[in-house]
Scaffold this motif. Structure first.
Motif, short mmCIF file in Angstrom:
data_model
loop_
_atom_site.label_atom_id
_atom_site.label_comp_id
_atom_site.label_asym_id
_atom_site.label_seq_id
_atom_site.Cartn_x
_atom_site.Cartn_y
_atom_site.Cartn_z
N ASP A 81 0.83 -1.20 0.00
CA ASP A 81 0.00 0.00 0.00
C ASP A 81 0.87 1.25 0.00
O ASP A 81 2.10 1.19 0.08
CB ASP A 81 -0.99 -0.01 1.17
CG ASP A 81 -0.30 0.01 2.53
OD1 ASP A 81 0.90 0.33 2.59
OD2 ASP A 81 -0.98 -0.29 3.54
N ASP A 82 0.20 2.42 -0.11
CA ASP A 82 0.94 3.68 -0.21
C ASP A 82 1.78 3.95 1.03
O ASP A 82 2.87 4.53 0.93
CB ASP A 82 -0.04 4.84 -0.44
CG ASP A 82 -0.04 5.32 -1.89
OD1 ASP A 82 0.99 5.18 -2.57
OD2 ASP A 82 -1.08 5.84 -2.34
N ARG A 83 1.27 3.57 2.19
CA ARG A 83 2.02 3.80 3.42
C ARG A 83 3.33 3.04 3.40
O ARG A 83 4.40 3.59 3.68
CB ARG A 83 1.17 3.39 4.62
CG ARG A 83 1.92 3.36 5.95
CD ARG A 83 1.02 2.85 7.06
NE ARG A 83 1.80 2.16 8.08
CZ ARG A 83 1.28 1.53 9.10
NH1 ARG A 83 -0.03 1.46 9.25
NH2 ARG A 83 2.06 0.94 10.00
N MET A 120 0.12 10.44 -3.82
CA MET A 120 0.79 10.28 -2.54
C MET A 120 0.43 11.40 -1.58
O MET A 120 0.36 11.18 -0.36
CB MET A 120 2.30 10.19 -2.75
CG MET A 120 2.73 8.95 -3.53
SD MET A 120 4.51 8.80 -3.76
CE MET A 120 5.02 8.31 -2.12
N ARG A 156 -2.48 12.84 -1.28
CA ARG A 156 -3.79 12.53 -0.69
C ARG A 156 -3.68 11.47 0.40
O ARG A 156 -4.45 11.49 1.36
CB ARG A 156 -4.75 12.06 -1.78
CG ARG A 156 -5.14 13.17 -2.75
CD ARG A 156 -6.33 12.78 -3.59
NE ARG A 156 -6.06 11.60 -4.40
CZ ARG A 156 -6.96 11.00 -5.16
NH1 ARG A 156 -8.22 11.44 -5.18
NH2 ARG A 156 -6.64 9.94 -5.87
N THR A 157 -2.71 10.58 0.26
CA THR A 157 -2.55 9.51 1.25
C THR A 157 -1.63 9.91 2.40
O THR A 157 -1.90 9.61 3.57
CB THR A 157 -1.99 8.25 0.58
OG1 THR A 157 -2.87 7.85 -0.47
CG2 THR A 157 -1.83 7.10 1.57
N LEU A 158 -0.54 10.59 2.08
CA LEU A 158 0.53 10.81 3.05
C LEU A 158 0.55 12.21 3.65
O LEU A 158 1.26 12.43 4.64
CB LEU A 158 1.88 10.53 2.39
CG LEU A 158 2.02 9.15 1.76
CD1 LEU A 158 3.32 9.03 1.01
CD2 LEU A 158 1.92 8.07 2.83
N PRO A 197 -2.61 14.27 4.25
CA PRO A 197 -4.02 14.65 4.15
C PRO A 197 -4.48 15.65 5.20
O PRO A 197 -5.61 16.14 5.12
CB PRO A 197 -4.74 13.30 4.36
CG PRO A 197 -3.83 12.57 5.31
CD PRO A 197 -2.43 12.98 4.95
N ALA A 206 -4.09 0.78 8.99
CA ALA A 206 -3.63 0.36 7.66
C ALA A 206 -3.27 -1.10 7.71
O ALA A 206 -3.03 -1.67 8.77
CB ALA A 206 -2.42 1.19 7.23
#
Length: 397
Positions: free
Chosen positions: A44-46, A132, A134-136, A138, A185
């Motif tokens: 995942d993005d994390r 990234m 939007r995910t990291l 926000p 997550a």
């Protein structure tokens, strides 16, 4: 531990990336995210942002280290080797062919293709920054860290700015994010590297840094001197990409092994091929007057420059595996993840945007590529083809 994928799957995935990933190391991270994180869901993005941050901290070719680690997590050490070979060999083969006199560049069509590929990199990196962020980043604290990292990476060129941005992310995580809650997550993937293997790799790295210069000096071996020059270049560069060029110039031009004209010609060719810029070492090994030259010299240089970065990565992975889910470490990694967004944003502006976008036509082509990627979900390899065709069209309009 059982791996979730097959070596052949890793090889084919990275082979496609190896023939379509134009635009340099930052763009490669965008290609990896689009294909391996978003589409294939290998992590995942994390987890991806944590891995990118780790590789930015370490010496060596950062984007190739990210690919190596993803292959390792997916299919073990053979998967890591498959990822490296598949991603690197296409560009290395093209550059060795160029060293042999193949006319790979020249003419308006080739110039248009190169321009179009650079424009495509704008769209790829923009998509990575958007996704990234939007995910990291926000929320306000992480968005602030991202902007601070962006400013530092823009104002301080090269590796010092990138490392400074990551340091800002580290401190920002400690100060601003230590008590913050985090959206649950999935468990982060383990790379499964035994500690004895990690320690062995770190010992081998130290032996290489100390022993290779002594071996070259005491034996007078051309091959040892060639290995030493490229091994030191790979071990002493942070962030990879263009940062390695001064080290390579000192190693092969100032020593008289490669002429300045040949060095610049090879560097120009390296901009026109996909894959890692470290593959430029294959061209230099083939051209070098020291060592066997040709394909053998290319292979020596290529392995020598990548090896230290992979040794140090394997050396730290098990310790990173053990620490990264601790609350304080997670706060630091969340901060550095936001800083990675800033670093990507800075790279989007320069050199990616400032190099590729030179007028309304190139800006429009970059916008079309971005919309194809984000709104129409067109795969990156197809957008590369569109960009190359569009670049040729711009030359003749």
């Amino acid at each position: 531990m059982e791996r979730p994928g097959r070596v052949s799957e890793v090889f084919l995935a990275f082979l496609r990336l190896g023939v379509t990933s134009f635009g340099g190391p930052i763009a490669h991270l965008g290609y990896f995210r689009d294909d391996l994180v978003v589409r294939r869901k290998w992590m995942d993005d994390r987890a991806y942002a944590d891995l990118v941050a780790l590789c930015q901290f370490l010496p060596g070719p950062a984007s190739s280290q990210v690919g190596f680690a993803m292959g390792l997590q997916r299919a073990g050490f053979l998967g890591a080797l498959a990822a490296f070979l598949a991603f690197t060999l296409p560009s290395a083969i093209l550059l060795v062919a160029f060293a042999g006199g193949a006319a790979l560049l020249g003419g308006p069509v080739a110039a248009g293709v190169i321009s179009g590929l650079q424009i495509t990199a704008v769209a790829i990196v923009a998509q990575a920054v958007w996704g990234m962020a939007r995910t990291l980043a926000p929320d306000a604290p992480r968005a602030s860290i991202a902007v601070a990292g962006l400013a530092l990476a823009l104002l301080v060129p090269g590796a010092p700015g990138q490392l400074g941005a990551l340091a800002v992310g580290l401190l920002g995580g400690i100060v601003l994010l230590r008590g913050a809650s985090e959206t649950p997550a999935p468990s982060l993937p383990s790379f499964g590297v035994p500690r004895v293997v990690a320690v062995t790799c770190l010992v081998l790295l130290a032996i290489g840094l100390v022993g290779l210069p002594l071996l070259a000096a005491t034996t007078g071996s051309d091959a040892a001197a060639l290995v030493d020059a490229f091994f030191r270049s790979g071990a002493l560069v942070f962030g990879g990409g263009h940062v390695v060029l001064p080290l390579l110039q000192a190693g092969v031009v100032e020593t008289g092994w490669v002429s300045p004209e040949a060095f610049l010609a090879g560097y120009g060719a390296a901009q026109a091929v996909p894959g890692p810029l470290f593959a430029f070492s294959a061209y230099l090994g083939a051209e070098s007057s020291v060592g066997p030259g040709g394909i053998a010299g290319a292979a020596i240089a290529l392995v020598a420059i990548f090896l230290p970065g992979f040794l140090v990565l394997i050396g730290v992975l098990p310790f990173w595996d053990a620490m990264r889910d601790r609350p304080r470490v997670r706060a630091v990694m969340r901060g550095t993840g936001a800083a990675v967004v800033g670093i990507l944003g800075a790279a989007l502006y320069t050199p990616v945007f400032t190099t590729a976008v030179t007028g309304p036509g190139s800006f429009l082509l970059a916008a079309v590529g971005f919309v194809l990627l984000t709104a129409f979900r067109v795969p990156a390899w197809a957008v590369v083809i569109v960009g190359a065709a569009g670049g040729v069209g711009l030359v003749f309009t």
